[in-house]
Design a protein around this motif. Structure first.
Motif, PDB file in Angstrom:
ATOM      1  N   ALA A   6       4.321  -7.251  14.356  1.00 38.86           N
ATOM      2  CA  ALA A   6       5.133  -7.104  13.154  1.00 38.86           C
ATOM      3  C   ALA A   6       4.454  -6.189  12.135  1.00 38.86           C
ATOM      4  O   ALA A   6       5.106  -5.323  11.524  1.00 38.86           O
ATOM      5  N   THR A   7       3.159  -6.362  11.966  1.00 39.57           N
ATOM      6  CA  THR A   7       2.421  -5.503  11.038  1.00 39.57           C
ATOM      7  C   THR A   7       2.384  -4.076  11.569  1.00 39.57           C
ATOM      8  O   THR A   7       2.465  -3.113  10.804  1.00 39.57           O
ATOM      9  N   GLY A   8       2.283  -3.948  12.889  1.00 32.18           N
ATOM     10  CA  GLY A   8       2.312  -2.624  13.499  1.00 32.18           C
ATOM     11  C   GLY A   8       3.631  -1.917  13.266  1.00 32.18           C
ATOM     12  O   GLY A   8       3.668  -0.714  12.981  1.00 32.18           O
ATOM     13  N   GLU A  18      -1.171   8.905   1.110  1.00 30.78           N
ATOM     14  CA  GLU A  18      -2.036   9.344   2.201  1.00 30.78           C
ATOM     15  C   GLU A  18      -1.810   8.517   3.470  1.00 30.78           C
ATOM     16  O   GLU A  18      -1.686   7.302   3.401  1.00 30.78           O
ATOM     17  N   ARG A  19      -1.756   9.207   4.620  1.00 33.04           N
ATOM     18  CA  ARG A  19      -1.557   8.527   5.902  1.00 33.04           C
ATOM     19  C   ARG A  19      -2.525   9.055   6.964  1.00 33.04           C
ATOM     20  O   ARG A  19      -2.313   8.836   8.153  1.00 33.04           O
ATOM     21  N   ARG A  37       4.077   1.638  11.339  1.00 28.46           N
ATOM     22  CA  ARG A  37       4.757   2.811  11.895  1.00 28.46           C
ATOM     23  C   ARG A  37       5.872   3.289  10.969  1.00 28.46           C
ATOM     24  O   ARG A  37       6.062   4.498  10.774  1.00 28.46           O
ATOM     25  N   GLU A  38       6.613   2.336  10.407  1.00 27.10           N
ATOM     26  CA  GLU A  38       7.674   2.704   9.455  1.00 27.10           C
ATOM     27  C   GLU A  38       7.108   3.422   8.236  1.00 27.10           C
ATOM     28  O   GLU A  38       7.768   4.281   7.646  1.00 27.10           O
ATOM     29  N   ALA A  39       5.867   3.060   7.874  1.00 32.45           N
ATOM     30  CA  ALA A  39       5.227   3.671   6.703  1.00 32.45           C
ATOM     31  C   ALA A  39       4.570   5.011   7.025  1.00 32.45           C
ATOM     32  O   ALA A  39       4.099   5.698   6.118  1.00 32.45           O
ATOM     33  N   GLY A  40       4.523   5.385   8.318  1.00 34.93           N
ATOM     34  CA  GLY A  40       3.959   6.680   8.672  1.00 34.93           C
ATOM     35  C   GLY A  40       2.589   6.650   9.310  1.00 34.93           C
ATOM     36  O   GLY A  40       1.983   7.708   9.537  1.00 34.93           O
ATOM     37  N   PHE A  85       0.831  -1.207   0.000  1.00 35.24           N
ATOM     38  CA  PHE A  85       0.000   0.000   0.000  1.00 35.24           C
ATOM     39  C   PHE A  85       0.865   1.256   0.000  1.00 35.24           C
ATOM     40  O   PHE A  85       0.616   2.206  -0.751  1.00 35.24           O
ATOM     41  N   ALA A  86       1.893   1.254   0.856  1.00 33.69           N
ATOM     42  CA  ALA A  86       2.754   2.434   0.986  1.00 33.69           C
ATOM     43  C   ALA A  86       3.461   2.774  -0.318  1.00 33.69           C
ATOM     44  O   ALA A  86       3.778   3.939  -0.581  1.00 33.69           O
ATOM     45  N   ALA A  87       3.712   1.746  -1.138  1.00 32.68           N
ATOM     46  CA  ALA A  87       4.369   1.977  -2.423  1.00 32.68           C
ATOM     47  C   ALA A  87       3.416   2.596  -3.449  1.00 32.68           C
ATOM     48  O   ALA A  87       3.864   3.169  -4.451  1.00 32.68           O
TER      49      ALA A  87
END
Length: 243
Positions: A82-84, A71-72, A88-91, A65-67
């Motif tokens: 792990a998904t969390g 929007e965040r 967080r890394e994605a914003g 999604f981030a790629a």
């Protein structure tokens, strides 16, 4: 012969888990990395207009999604740690759902986040969130943002299964368990660690030397299981060699 650990996770996740195993058991632990699944990001049109809440049940979906989207501003629910971390890394500022898709569905029903809700997921899923939320009348939408494509084990992995007296095999998803046991053969003892009961149900228990299920669906719990299996496998190997 030396007991080996065979990791069949997708490449990114396999490398991460290998690093954790080296830190836990030691830098010389013999690891074989041979993904049974390849993660392939897709490029769908993601209908985010009007969407208030996003849901992710894997780090792969977050990265896909981030790629595609910048929007965040959404409320963001994730399945577990792990998904969390990936969110967080994605914003995002993720709300964690307890570690399983079922517990996440229960939290969504309890919290009642703003709708519409958009679930970003892989082509193959072990638990149908949409079905779990269907009777609540929730405006719940889905978009597939990555595929999990089957891969064959490497020659090194196949040779290990054919020649090693013991192999420790951590399995993290029902699909990877099914792919392995539907397509592979092995000569020595197989010590299997399952991330959940759902994964364990896809392991033919009568065909393996030992099956252990993690106390929780987390990397730390899987490390505990693999370390215990590693110890047991080497103890049995030592006894066999002494005979």
């Amino acid at each position: 012969m030396t007991v080996k650990i065979l990791i069949t996770r997708p490449s990114h996740s396999a490398n991460e888990f290998a690093e954790l195993l080296h830190a836990r058991i030691g830098p010389d632990v013999p690891l074989i990395l041979s993904p049974l699944i390849e993660i392939c990001h897709l490029s769908p049109k993601i209908p985010t207009e009007g969407v208030q809440t996003l849901v992710f049940t894997s780090a792969h979906a977050v990265r896909a999604f981030a790629a595609l989207k910048r929007e965040r501003h959404f409320t963001c629910y994730v399945v577990g740690l792990a998904t969390g971390d990936a969110a967080r890394e994605a914003g995002f500022e993720p709300i964690e759902g307890g570690g399983t898709a079922q517990s996440l569905a229960e939290k969504l029903l309890k919290d009642g986040p703003a709708e519409p809700i958009l679930y970003l997921r892989g082509n193959h899923i072990a638990f149908d969130l949409a079905d779990a939320l269907a009777q609540s009348g929730t405006d719940f939408r889905q978009t597939v943002v990555y595929d999990q494509r089957e891969r064959h084990l490497t020659e090194e992995a196949q040779t290990t299964l054919a020649t090693a007296s013991g192999v420790v095999l951590p399995l993290f998803s029902p699909r990877s368990a099914k792919l392995f046991f539907d397509n592979q053969t092995w000569r020595g003892r197989l010590f299997v660690g399952a991330m959940s009961e759902n994964v364990a149900r896809n392991v033919p228990e009568e065909s393996v030397a030992m099956l252990s299920t993690a106390q929780s669906p987390s990397a730390s719990a899987m490390l505990d299981v693999v370390e215990q299996l590693w110890t047991s496998a080497n103890r049995l190997e030592g006894k066999s060699s002494a005979k």
